[in-house]
Every structure is written in structure tokens, then in C-alpha cells.
Scaffold this active site. Structure first.
Site, PDB file in Angstrom:
ATOM      1  N   TYR A  64     -10.025   1.977  -1.790  1.00 35.00           N
ATOM      2  CA  TYR A  64      -9.077   0.879  -2.018  1.00 35.00           C
ATOM      3  C   TYR A  64      -7.624   1.345  -1.921  1.00 35.00           C
ATOM      4  O   TYR A  64      -6.735   0.748  -2.517  1.00 35.00           O
ATOM      5  CB  TYR A  64      -9.338   0.206  -3.378  1.00 35.00           C
ATOM      6  N   ARG A  65      -7.399   2.426  -1.183  1.00 33.96           N
ATOM      7  CA  ARG A  65      -6.062   2.996  -0.986  1.00 33.96           C
ATOM      8  C   ARG A  65      -5.432   3.474  -2.304  1.00 33.96           C
ATOM      9  O   ARG A  65      -4.200   3.569  -2.420  1.00 33.96           O
ATOM     10  CB  ARG A  65      -5.141   2.012  -0.255  1.00 33.96           C
ATOM     11  N   LEU A  66      -6.280   3.792  -3.288  1.00 29.55           N
ATOM     12  CA  LEU A  66      -5.797   4.380  -4.535  1.00 29.55           C
ATOM     13  C   LEU A  66      -5.772   5.904  -4.365  1.00 29.55           C
ATOM     14  O   LEU A  66      -6.446   6.663  -5.065  1.00 29.55           O
ATOM     15  CB  LEU A  66      -6.712   3.973  -5.700  1.00 29.55           C
TER      16      LEU A  66
END
Length: 206
Positions: free
Chosen positions: A182-184
Site C-alpha cells: 500500500y506504498r507504506l
């Protein structure tokens, strides 16, 4: 979801060695390829891919990353005018990046000779025949120069051109980036005020 960083607060050279070893085991081509960014005296940047040819605590003033080039090329002229640069490793299969920034210093003549003569003979000839980054009227001219050197030196090593040399980037900053769901993403940046100082580090927002 994992609450902890996957990037340890260890010595960045040691961590680079671990990540680089994993890249050599997973990347299909040139795991030592890195983007080298330089800038001219007018602060206009340029970037190109080069190959890492040495690294570790024994290089430079306080550990470093080594590459070789024609000092009369565009990158060589920019380096000589502004002895600072940035490197970027991107290992797509591992979904990782490492950014490195710092001053440059030239390797010794003995080091440049040793690496130049460790290269395949054809690569030595190709480098010696090239006016890298200069305009080339047609490819035949370059190949004729290659053939002329092959005739002049039918066997053994080719003399290293004096403008063919190497540089060590002694990092003041090394940033490790690991892709997360999640692009974390996970980012840790190591910094020091000079190549002989101790490292500090912090996580960064992705």
C-alpha cells in the site's frame, strides 16, 4: 500489518554489503549498476548508469564506493569541476533502493592501473580508443582506431590512458528504501557531518 521497520540501525556499510549480496543472488544482470548524478559549474545536473567496482570501509577517507571512467568525458569534466555526486542503486527484483551522497576523491595511479589491467583486453582497447562523450562522425572511425590499437599491441595489456581513472564517493548520507504494501514504504537515512565522523540515523516518512 508489521509495526516495526525492516531496516536495522546497523552500520550502513555493513547493511549495504548484506543488501548487495542479496542483489547479486537475485538480479539477472549487473547488480552493481548504479545511477551516477553529477552537476556542472552552472548547477545543471546530469545522470547516467555506471558500474560499482569497489566498496567498503577501506576505500577513501572514511569508506566509499568506487567507479572508473574517462576523466575527459562529460561526467569526468563535471566531476573535476564539482567533486560531489550522488549514487542510486535500484534492485527491482528485491523492490529496494539505496541512495548515496557525498564528496569524491580520485584513486591513485596505481589503483587505476590495477583496475584497468584487470579488465578484458578488448575492454582495455575499447577504452583507449574512445574519446568518450565527444562527437563521432561515423562508427567506422572508432572501429578503425580499435583495429589500429590491436595492431600496435598484438598481445598483452594496453597502456592505461592518463585520463582514464577512478573516483571514490565517500558518503555523508546513505538512505535505504524498502517497498512495503500500500506504498507504506520503509525508509531509513544515515548521515554524518564528514567522512571520518560517526553515523546517526532516522526513519523517514515514505
Amino acid at each position: 500489518m508489521d509495526q516495526e521497520s525492516t531496516i536495522p540501525q546497523s552500520d550502513p556499510f555493513s547493511l549495504f554489503e548484506i543488501w548487495f549480496g542479496e542483489a547479486k543472488a537475485s538480479e539477472p544482470n549487473d547488480p552493481n549498476a548504479m545511477a551516477l548524478a553529477t552537476a556542472n559549474p552552472q548547477a545543471r545536473p546530469s545522470v547516467r548508469m555506471v558500474l560499482l567496482k569497489g566498496h567498503g570501509a577501506h576505500w577513501g577517507s572514511g569508506g566509499g564506493f568506487v567507479f572508473y571512467t574517462n576523466a575527459e568525458s562529460r561526467k569526468g569534466e563535471e566531476i573535476r569541476a564539482n567533486m560531489h555526486a550522488s549514487l542510486l542503486f535500484h534492485w527491482k527484483s528485491l523492490r529496494r533502493q539505496i541512495r548515496i551522497e557525498g564528496p569524491l576523491e580520485e584513486v591513485s595511479s596505481d589503483q587505476a592501473d590495477a583496475y584497468f589491467h584487470s579488465r578484458p583486453r578488448g575492454s582495455q582497447i575499447g577504452s583507449a580508443a574512445s574519446d568518450q562523450s565527444r562527437p563521432l562522425p561515423d562508427r567506422k572511425l572508432y572501429l578503425d582506431r580499435v583495429a589500429s590499437l590491436e595492431e600496435r599491441y598484438p598481445e598483452g595489456d594496453i597502456p592505461r590512458p592518463p585520463h582514464w581513472t577512478g573516483f571514490v564517493l565517500s558518503p555523508l548520507a546513505i538512505e535505504f528504501w524498502q517497498d512495503r504494501d500500500y506504498r507504506l514504504h520503509d525508509r531509513r537515512r544515515f548521515t554524518r557531518s564528514s567522512p571520518t565522523e560517526a553515523w546517526s540515523n532516522t526513519l523517514l516518512y515514505p
